[in-house]
Design an enzyme around this catalytic site. Sequence first.
Site: not given
Ligand code: PMP
Length: 360
Positions: A101, A173, A197
């Site tokens: 991510w 994040d 989550k």
């Molecule tokens: N950052 C992290 C740490 C994540 O775990 C996730 C999704 N699993 C995301 C970003 C992306 O999130 P989204 O699907 O809401 O765009």
Amino acid sequence: MKTVYNFSAGPAVLPKSVLEKAQSELVNYENSGMSVMELSHRSSLFESIIKNAETLLRELMTIPDNYKVLFLQGGASMQFTMVPLNLAQNKKALYVNTGSWAKKAISEAKKLGTVDVEVIASSEDKNFTYIPEINKEDIPQDAAYVHITTNNTIEGTTIYDLPDTGDVPIVADMSSNILSIDYNVADFGLIYAGAQKNIGPAGLTVVIVREDLIGQADVLSAMLDYDIHAKNGSMYNTPPTYGIYMAKLVFEWIKEQGGVSQMEKQNKEKAMILYDEIDSSALFSSPVNPKDRSINNIPFITGNDELDKKFNQEALAAGFENLKGHRSVGGMRASLYNAFPKAGVAALVDLMKKFEAENG
Ligand code: PMP
């Protein structure tokens, strides 16, 4: 009804009492004769939902008054673009590369062209199985921010101790450990998290941002501009009303449970049950550096793809959903968010012991 333990990394398990409350209010919210989904976002009933959601989140996270709370859409992924666009145009933006991510956040910031992106620390050399050192000497004090991922959902690492960045704000994040670890909001310039989550259903993204960091950018598209969302109380356009309502119910539930510090305590207890089993097992192991291990996302492996597959099949048959590791790393991953019950961890450990006895 079929009983399962849902180990999903997100969308993830929600507290049963929250789902039941939503069910009881579904067709007739507060005697309005309508469901929350059908209410105008400008109605007094919805105004009170969004106001309560914000008040509860401020209370749970002790958010200082000089921070705005925004309820947006587009997922955490949209923040990969909004953060640099709003905070770092024609400036330097520093990133810590701790996993898949973080890499996406870096790559989206680079695409903007107007942001000078620099990666100041990375754990890619060892498959992101640890948190790299972040040295203050590597942080130019004229940078717009240092971006970190507090919990790396796929790799199962967590930044417990925030780096000393001097006067440069930390942008986090926090998608997979917001409201699960008791961080101090005042240590951050901006926090963002997708809701799916620890907050509620997918479709809502929470942004908590220090006031002085917004409203600096040149003209931006309205939907990408924090300042416009802040000035309109997250109602520049139609917000994700039902997601905000569900988040409010989850915030009430966390408060009833004793708040974020209590969540953290329980999450640590749950994680320890599983880590103890992994560390004492001759079959299962954790690829993650012990001091950086996440209490929310716990990857583990047998070291043998066939056995991993067999274990995942047996787990699924036993009613353990979504235990399969992320497609990029394989093995297993247990996501233990706030609403995941302790009994589910104990049941998983029982299954692991049985599996080891039969296959070890
Ligand atoms: N950052 C992290 C740490 C994540 O775990 C996730 C999704 N699993 C995301 C970003 C992306 O999130 P989204 O699907 O809401 O765009």
